[in-house]
Design a protein around this motif. Structure first.
Motif, PDB file in Angstrom:
ATOM      1  N   TRP A 270      46.755  48.117  54.973  1.00  0.00           N
ATOM      2  CA  TRP A 270      47.047  47.178  53.899  1.00  0.00           C
ATOM      3  C   TRP A 270      47.928  46.021  54.350  1.00  0.00           C
ATOM      4  O   TRP A 270      47.959  44.981  53.698  1.00  0.00           O
ATOM      5  CB  TRP A 270      47.710  47.892  52.721  1.00  0.00           C
ATOM      6  CG  TRP A 270      46.754  48.707  51.913  1.00  0.00           C
ATOM      7  CD1 TRP A 270      45.473  48.374  51.583  1.00  0.00           C
ATOM      8  CD2 TRP A 270      46.986  49.982  51.339  1.00  0.00           C
ATOM      9  NE1 TRP A 270      44.899  49.364  50.843  1.00  0.00           N
ATOM     10  CE2 TRP A 270      45.822  50.378  50.663  1.00  0.00           C
ATOM     11  CE3 TRP A 270      48.072  50.835  51.323  1.00  0.00           C
ATOM     12  CZ2 TRP A 270      45.705  51.567  49.995  1.00  0.00           C
ATOM     13  CZ3 TRP A 270      47.962  52.026  50.654  1.00  0.00           C
ATOM     14  CH2 TRP A 270      46.788  52.388  49.994  1.00  0.00           C
ATOM     15  N   LEU A 271      48.646  46.203  55.459  1.00  0.00           N
ATOM     16  CA  LEU A 271      49.493  45.120  55.953  1.00  0.00           C
ATOM     17  C   LEU A 271      48.618  43.985  56.481  1.00  0.00           C
ATOM     18  O   LEU A 271      47.549  44.232  57.050  1.00  0.00           O
ATOM     19  CB  LEU A 271      50.401  45.625  57.081  1.00  0.00           C
ATOM     20  CG  LEU A 271      51.503  46.597  56.687  1.00  0.00           C
ATOM     21  CD1 LEU A 271      52.206  47.127  57.930  1.00  0.00           C
ATOM     22  CD2 LEU A 271      52.501  45.924  55.762  1.00  0.00           C
ATOM     23  N   PRO A 272      49.061  42.740  56.319  1.00  0.00           N
ATOM     24  CA  PRO A 272      48.278  41.631  56.861  1.00  0.00           C
ATOM     25  C   PRO A 272      48.204  41.735  58.387  1.00  0.00           C
ATOM     26  O   PRO A 272      49.198  42.043  59.041  1.00  0.00           O
ATOM     27  CB  PRO A 272      49.052  40.381  56.456  1.00  0.00           C
ATOM     28  CG  PRO A 272      50.168  40.827  55.598  1.00  0.00           C
ATOM     29  CD  PRO A 272      50.259  42.306  55.637  1.00  0.00           C
ATOM     30  N   SER A 273      47.023  41.469  58.932  1.00  0.00           N
ATOM     31  CA  SER A 273      46.851  41.515  60.384  1.00  0.00           C
ATOM     32  C   SER A 273      46.982  40.124  60.998  1.00  0.00           C
ATOM     33  O   SER A 273      46.865  39.969  62.204  1.00  0.00           O
ATOM     34  CB  SER A 273      45.487  42.104  60.736  1.00  0.00           C
ATOM     35  OG  SER A 273      44.463  41.271  60.246  1.00  0.00           O
TER      36      SER A 273
ATOM     37  N   GLY B 220      39.079  42.988  72.724  1.00  0.00           N
ATOM     38  CA  GLY B 220      39.238  44.150  71.877  1.00  0.00           C
ATOM     39  C   GLY B 220      40.483  44.194  71.011  1.00  0.00           C
ATOM     40  O   GLY B 220      40.673  45.154  70.271  1.00  0.00           O
ATOM     41  N   SER B 221      41.343  43.153  71.050  1.00  0.00           N
ATOM     42  CA  SER B 221      42.560  43.316  70.263  1.00  0.00           C
ATOM     43  C   SER B 221      42.975  42.101  69.442  1.00  0.00           C
ATOM     44  O   SER B 221      43.578  42.275  68.396  1.00  0.00           O
ATOM     45  CB  SER B 221      43.728  43.730  71.155  1.00  0.00           C
ATOM     46  OG  SER B 221      44.064  42.695  72.049  1.00  0.00           O
TER      47      SER B 221
ATOM     48  N   ASP C 248      45.028  36.821  64.712  1.00  0.00           N
ATOM     49  CA  ASP C 248      44.461  37.869  63.880  1.00  0.00           C
ATOM     50  C   ASP C 248      44.209  39.089  64.754  1.00  0.00           C
ATOM     51  O   ASP C 248      43.501  39.003  65.756  1.00  0.00           O
ATOM     52  CB  ASP C 248      43.151  37.404  63.247  1.00  0.00           C
ATOM     53  CG  ASP C 248      42.609  38.375  62.210  1.00  0.00           C
ATOM     54  OD1 ASP C 248      43.114  39.521  62.123  1.00  0.00           O
ATOM     55  OD2 ASP C 248      41.683  37.998  61.484  1.00  0.00           O
ATOM     56  N   PHE C 249      44.822  40.206  64.379  1.00  0.00           N
ATOM     57  CA  PHE C 249      44.678  41.448  65.126  1.00  0.00           C
ATOM     58  C   PHE C 249      43.532  42.315  64.621  1.00  0.00           C
ATOM     59  O   PHE C 249      43.333  43.417  65.101  1.00  0.00           O
ATOM     60  CB  PHE C 249      45.980  42.258  65.077  1.00  0.00           C
ATOM     61  CG  PHE C 249      47.082  41.666  65.900  1.00  0.00           C
ATOM     62  CD1 PHE C 249      46.872  41.290  67.207  1.00  0.00           C
ATOM     63  CD2 PHE C 249      48.352  41.519  65.377  1.00  0.00           C
ATOM     64  CE1 PHE C 249      47.891  40.765  67.982  1.00  0.00           C
ATOM     65  CE2 PHE C 249      49.379  41.002  66.142  1.00  0.00           C
ATOM     66  CZ  PHE C 249      49.145  40.625  67.445  1.00  0.00           C
ATOM     67  N   GLY C 250      42.802  41.847  63.632  1.00  0.00           N
ATOM     68  CA  GLY C 250      41.660  42.608  63.129  1.00  0.00           C
ATOM     69  C   GLY C 250      42.073  43.787  62.265  1.00  0.00           C
ATOM     70  O   GLY C 250      43.145  43.799  61.663  1.00  0.00           O
ATOM     71  N   TRP C 251      41.231  44.821  62.237  1.00  0.00           N
ATOM     72  CA  TRP C 251      41.419  45.951  61.324  1.00  0.00           C
ATOM     73  C   TRP C 251      42.182  47.118  61.924  1.00  0.00           C
ATOM     74  O   TRP C 251      42.204  48.197  61.343  1.00  0.00           O
ATOM     75  CB  TRP C 251      40.060  46.431  60.823  1.00  0.00           C
ATOM     76  CG  TRP C 251      39.490  45.474  59.836  1.00  0.00           C
ATOM     77  CD1 TRP C 251      38.581  44.495  60.086  1.00  0.00           C
ATOM     78  CD2 TRP C 251      39.826  45.374  58.455  1.00  0.00           C
ATOM     79  NE1 TRP C 251      38.310  43.792  58.941  1.00  0.00           N
ATOM     80  CE2 TRP C 251      39.065  44.318  57.921  1.00  0.00           C
ATOM     81  CE3 TRP C 251      40.686  46.065  57.611  1.00  0.00           C
ATOM     82  CZ2 TRP C 251      39.143  43.943  56.588  1.00  0.00           C
ATOM     83  CZ3 TRP C 251      40.755  45.690  56.292  1.00  0.00           C
ATOM     84  CH2 TRP C 251      39.998  44.653  55.794  1.00  0.00           C
TER      85      TRP C 251
ATOM     86  N   MET D  95      48.199  47.543  64.356  1.00  0.00           N
ATOM     87  CA  MET D  95      48.524  46.152  64.627  1.00  0.00           C
ATOM     88  C   MET D  95      49.065  45.429  63.397  1.00  0.00           C
ATOM     89  O   MET D  95      49.700  44.387  63.521  1.00  0.00           O
ATOM     90  CB  MET D  95      47.309  45.420  65.200  1.00  0.00           C
ATOM     91  CG  MET D  95      46.856  45.969  66.553  1.00  0.00           C
ATOM     92  SD  MET D  95      48.184  46.111  67.773  1.00  0.00           S
ATOM     93  CE  MET D  95      48.342  44.420  68.273  1.00  0.00           C
ATOM     94  N   GLY D  96      48.841  45.962  62.199  1.00  0.00           N
ATOM     95  CA  GLY D  96      49.452  45.382  61.000  1.00  0.00           C
ATOM     96  C   GLY D  96      50.967  45.410  61.101  1.00  0.00           C
ATOM     97  O   GLY D  96      51.649  44.476  60.675  1.00  0.00           O
TER      98      GLY D  96
END
Length: 184
Positions: free
Chosen positions: A25-28, A110-111, A136-139, A143-144
């Motif tokens: 749920w944290l922004p990435s 990949g990250s 942007d670290f993605g899903w 990483m969030g």
């Protein structure tokens, strides 16, 4: 005894699940910015920004073994690396508008994906350089948590790099100006 162990593992499992769900749920995404005034004209500063082979002089990328593709400057200039700590990745200049703007994209396999820009504005004493990066670290749920601190940590790195750029650009500009005033 088994009931007690089952409860302990249940609590650990629930905690880890909660940690991962919160991470999702944290922004990435993150945004970092730093600005410096450089006592050199925008044209002189731009030459250092538009040439990826010059970046190792003023960014931390000088510590990473990398390869340049041709051309080393302008749109399409690209630097690639495969480092034990940083992983594999690349930086590519995607827009070059002399002497005002450089845009680039960093892709870390990949990250992460990072889009950056270096904007130059002429001021009375030289150039105002603003460096912005958006990542942007993605899903990845872990990483969030990392993204939460990136504005500060990456902002410090941008500021340190701009300080080095200021020294290099000011020295290069004073040499150029000195040559320009030399009639012989």
């Amino acid at each position: 005894m088994m009931g007690r162990l089952a409860r302990i593992f249940s609590v650990i499992g629930a905690s880890l699940t909660g940690f991962l769900l919160i991470g999702l749920w944290l922004p990435s995404t993150w945004l970092a910015e730093s600005t410096v005034e450089i006592p050199a004209n925008p044209e002189a500063v731009f030459l250092l920004l538009d040439d990826l082979s010059q970046w190792e002089e003023w960014t931390p990328w000088g510590n990473i073994k990398s390869e340049m593709t041709s051309p080393a400057f302008g749109v399409g200039a690209r630097r690639t690396w495969n480092d034990e700590q940083m992983g594999a990745g690349s930086v590519t200049i995607t827009e070059s508008r002399p002497p005002d703007l450089i845009r680039y994209r960093v892709e870390i396999e990949g990250s992460a994906e990072i889009n950056g820009e270096l904007e130059l504005i002429a001021v009375a004493e030289g150039s105002l350089v603003t460096w912005r990066e958006k990542g942007d670290f993605g899903w990845n749920p872990l990483m969030g948590y990392v993204a939460r601190g990136m504005a500060e940590s990456q902002g410090e790195q941008l500021a340190a790099s701009l300080t080095r750029l200021k020294k290099i650009a000011a020295a290069a500009d004073s040499i150029t100006r000195g040559r320009g005033s030399d009639p012989g």
